[in-house]
Design a protein around this motif. Sequence first.
Motif: not given
Lengths: 140, 140
Positions: A121, A123-124, A127, B37, B52-55
């Motif tokens: 989160x 890193x997200x 971005x 990832x 995804x980086x947002x969960x």
Amino acid sequence: MTEDTRSVVVEREFAVPAERLWRALTQPHLMAEWLMKNDFQPVVGHTFNLRGDWGGVLDCEVLTIEPQKTLAYTWNFSHADAAFDLRSIVTFTLTPTASGTHLRVEQAGFPTTQKQAYGGAHAGWKQFLARLDELLARGD
Amino acid sequence: MTEDTRSVVVEREFAVPAERLWRALTQPHLMAEWLMKNDFQPVVGHTFNLRGDWGGVLDCEVLTIEPQKTLAYTWNFSHADAAFDLRSIVTFTLTPTASGTHLRVEQAGFPTTQKQAYGGAHAGWKQFLARLDELLARGD
């Protein structure tokens, strides 16, 4: 929230007035440019989805709307595996500065057991805010 | 798959030998650079997640591995709302060319009712393959 959760905080200053930043945070076609596709409406209690291009979907509900100052919504992801299930709240706080607007984004509610989600989160959001900056620099 | 599903197909040529492209498609630290990832392993039957980086999280299982030729895995997303629930299969097909390697990506299984997911996936794969090209151009 219990005490066993932690928050991701990311901050960035944008060279635009709060009014323009607020617009990018709350208008669906602009949110789609820097965040994700969505059916957001700036109405407390409105439920909506944020949709990633690869099929992932977040379940959200608007909690707080104070135009040009504060926006908060839930940012939930349901998954059978507790390692991925997430109930969180994202709060955007806008503060005017001499040259633009400071934005603080806090995502609260990460279980301390979810180290990967927490790191992801951070890193997200970096971005997402970089894309938001590009959008605003283009004059949208 | 039933006849009521359709596929997204995206193709791109990369200026590297099939061996290098295959490496980027199957080594977790390289997949993380252009896709998401993951805890992928190049073993048929291995189950893994793309995160995804947002969960958001995808549930995947390796179906086919033919080194430097074909890779296929499930690309599933569980959601209570049928508009978002997705059971799909992604197949990567590599073909050597005079100057590098042609890659065909097919994601099959979109219900005809999921127009948004279908359109999003097309845009998403274009972005993923652009990032893959950048990764390979850097010499990784």
